[in-house]
Design an enzyme around this catalytic site. Structure first.
Site, PDB file in Angstrom:
ATOM      1  N   ALA A   1       2.892   5.967  -2.642  1.00 25.26           N
ATOM      2  CA  ALA A   1       4.301   6.555  -3.125  1.00 25.26           C
ATOM      3  C   ALA A   1       4.258   6.927  -4.612  1.00 25.26           C
ATOM      4  CB  ALA A   1       5.396   6.242  -2.519  1.00 25.26           C
TER       5      ALA A   1
ATOM      6  N   GLN B   1       0.915  -1.174   0.134  1.00 28.51           N
ATOM      7  CA  GLN B   1      -0.058   0.064  -0.050  1.00 28.51           C
ATOM      8  C   GLN B   1       0.999   1.199   0.134  1.00 28.51           C
ATOM      9  OE1 GLN B   1      -3.336   0.899  -0.276  1.00 28.51           O
ATOM     10  NE2 GLN B   1      -3.724  -1.639  -0.729  1.00 28.51           N
ATOM     11  N   CYS B   2       2.075   1.079   0.834  1.00 24.23           N
ATOM     12  CA  CYS B   2       2.915   2.470   0.933  1.00 24.23           C
ATOM     13  C   CYS B   2       3.672   2.697  -0.410  1.00 24.23           C
ATOM     14  CB  CYS B   2       3.776   2.094   2.004  1.00 24.23           C
ATOM     15  SG  CYS B   2       2.992   2.225   3.543  1.00 24.23           S
ATOM     16  N   THR B   3       3.717   1.577  -1.023  1.00 24.43           N
ATOM     17  CA  THR B   3       4.424   1.582  -2.198  1.00 24.43           C
ATOM     18  C   THR B   3       3.655   2.312  -3.583  1.00 24.43           C
ATOM     19  OG1 THR B   3       6.209  -0.049  -1.897  1.00 24.43           O
ATOM     20  CG2 THR B   3       5.768   0.582  -4.244  1.00 24.43           C
TER      21      THR B   3
END
Length: 149
Positions: A50, A45-47
């Site tokens: 970003a 999710q963070c990738t």
């Protein structure tokens, strides 16, 4: 206490992805900004989040908005994350969680994960929108929607 729409962002400092000292006053209060807090570098999710901000970064800049990502990962992790995904914006290391506390970003998933919250801040340093969701890409679309309506 969590910052909300209408609040002014207080000054903060941190190390960026290359180890340089970052002072929030270099951007906050001078131009609009998106500050997004995320749990961890290189997680799905963070990738996605970003990379979503990366893919729309030129559009944000055309709208006069800078993007800043913040997590508790260290400088080395941020540097590798930024290089791996060609992230053109500032990533800040908040290893002591002081900035997270300053903003009042809550934990999520029964307090086990750092929360994922995005703030849209105007050129005067005033929060115009707060978006809280664990789904990373929603943050990007919500910011685009707010800025282009």
């Amino acid at each position: 206490m969590a910052l909300k729409v209408g609040d002014v962002v207080s000054k903060f400092t941190a190390k960026d992805a290359v180890g340089n000292f970052f002072d929030s006053e270099s951007i906050i209060g001078k131009k609009a900004a998106i500050i997004y807090f995320y749990p961890k570098d290189n997680t799905p999710q963070c990738t996605a989040q970003a990379c979503g901000f990366r893919d729309n970064y030129d559009d944000f800049l055309k709208l006069g908005v800078e993007v800043i990502g913040i997590s508790s990962d260290d400088v080395v992790s941020h540097q590798a994350f930024a290089e791996k995904h060609n992230l053109p914006f500032v990533l800040l290391s908040d290893s002591d969680k002081a900035i997270r506390k300053l903003f009042g970003v809550p934990s999520s998933f029964l307090g086990l994960l750092p929360g994922r919250v995005t703030y849209l801040i105007d050129e005067h340093g005033v929060i115009q929108m707060v978006f809280d969701s664990m789904i990373g890409m929603k943050h990007v679309s919500k910011m685009i929607q707010k800025l282009t309506k």
